[in-house]
Design an enzyme around this catalytic site. Structure first.
Site, mmCIF file in Angstrom:
data_model
loop_
_atom_site.group_PDB
_atom_site.id
_atom_site.type_symbol
_atom_site.label_atom_id
_atom_site.label_comp_id
_atom_site.label_asym_id
_atom_site.label_seq_id
_atom_site.Cartn_x
_atom_site.Cartn_y
_atom_site.Cartn_z
ATOM 1 N N ASP A 24 16.561 16.655 -5.723
ATOM 2 C CA ASP A 24 15.613 17.764 -5.485
ATOM 3 C C ASP A 24 15.400 18.149 -4.013
ATOM 4 O OD1 ASP A 24 15.438 17.321 -8.182
ATOM 5 O OD2 ASP A 24 13.292 16.910 -8.220
ATOM 6 N N LYS A 129 16.982 20.136 -13.839
ATOM 7 C CA LYS A 129 16.154 19.282 -14.703
ATOM 8 C C LYS A 129 14.733 19.838 -14.802
ATOM 9 C CE LYS A 129 14.989 15.964 -11.023
ATOM 10 N NZ LYS A 129 13.583 16.265 -10.900
ATOM 11 N N LYS A 132 10.573 15.295 -14.245
ATOM 12 C CA LYS A 132 10.640 14.531 -12.999
ATOM 13 C C LYS A 132 11.881 13.635 -13.024
ATOM 14 C CE LYS A 132 6.790 16.433 -11.772
ATOM 15 N NZ LYS A 132 6.909 17.695 -11.009
ATOM 16 N N CYS A 162 9.990 12.148 -8.400
ATOM 17 C CA CYS A 162 11.287 12.357 -9.065
ATOM 18 C C CYS A 162 12.318 11.281 -8.738
ATOM 19 C CB CYS A 162 11.821 13.741 -8.730
ATOM 20 S SG CYS A 162 10.799 15.031 -9.470
HETATM 21 C C1 C5J Z 1 9.701 15.936 -7.080
HETATM 22 C C2 C5J Z 1 7.493 16.740 -7.503
HETATM 23 N N1 C5J Z 1 10.945 16.357 -6.909
HETATM 24 N N2 C5J Z 1 6.922 15.907 -6.651
HETATM 25 N N3 C5J Z 1 8.836 16.799 -7.654
HETATM 26 O O1 C5J Z 1 9.369 14.825 -6.725
HETATM 27 O O2 C5J Z 1 6.814 17.503 -8.181
#
Ligand code: C5J
Length: 222
Positions: A24, A129, A132, A162
């Site tokens: 991410d 995705k 998470k 995530c």
């Molecule tokens: C991730 C989030 N990628 N913190 N998403 O950690 O919402």
């Protein structure tokens, strides 16, 4: 077997079965005006790790090893966005709303893209995705099987959300997981420190941690 100097003890791997998973590293988590910022977070913490994540990605590419990228995002019609996720918290803009970088966390929107410096190159797997964790409602598990991967090195954001969720899911599926400590970040430094400690506690109950330089040295010596 090759080794990476790691905590709580050395991480052994086969050069044929190791892959990098970058979680991410999207504009929505790293830039002002994105989803992370809309929740009141200091996104400069995420921007600060970009050069280190880049170095790690380039090390895997140079070694001819697989790099997999994930993106947290949803379909345009929001059919994969549970109301419980959309309505949670008090963001200034919600997932699916129009923001300064397009619709927030929606597939194909400018803000959802992976940061340009870390963009996937041709042939690299990109997993979109809705959750998470990267295994839920995605082809991630099948792609790992096709690659024959057994050991996974993780980088990306955020450490305790995530990244940790995906590491735990992978650990339960029998993968040996190592988190690159300086190539992951949280909006909350104390959460990052505790997540790293949790992961490697009790004899690597979730996995190992090592610095990017330690990972790259292990790859070079393999
Ligand atoms: C991730 C989030 N990628 N913190 N998403 O950690 O919402």
């Amino acid at each position: 077997m090759a080794e990476i100097a790691a905590q709580p003890f050395d991480f052994t791997f086969l050069p044929d079965t190791i892959a990098l998973v970058v979680i991410d590293m999207q504009r929505d988590f790293a830039e002002p005006g994105g989803f992370g910022a809309s929740l009141g977070n200091d996104v400069s913490r995420v921007q600060a790790i970009v050069p280190t994540v880049k170095k790690l990605i380039e090390g895997f590419r140079t070694a001819g090893l697989p790099v997999i990228h994930t993106m947290e995002c949803h379909k345009r019609d929001l059919s994969d966005l549970p109301p419980a996720k959309r309505n949670r918290g008090n963001p200034s803009i919600r997932i699916g709303d129009e923001g300064p970088m397009g619709r927030v966390l929606i597939s194909g929107e400018p803000g959802t893209a992976i940061l340009a410096e870390l963009a996937p190159v041709a042939g690299e797997i990109v997993i979109e995705k809705p959750g998470k964790g990267a295994f839920y409602a995605t082809p991630f598990g099948d792609e790992l099987k096709k690659l024959g991967a057994r050991q996974l090195v993780f980088a990306g954001v955020t450490t305790e959300v995530c990244v940790q969720t995906t590491m735990r899911e992978a650990n339960d599926r029998g993968y040996e997981c190592l988190l690159a400590e300086d190539a992951t970040e949280s909006y909350f430094p104390e959460f990052k420190a505790v997540a790293l400690a949790m992961i490697r506690a009790q004899g690597a109950i979730v996995g190992w941690t090592a610095t990017t330089d330690q990972v790259l040295e292990g790859l070079r010596n393999a």
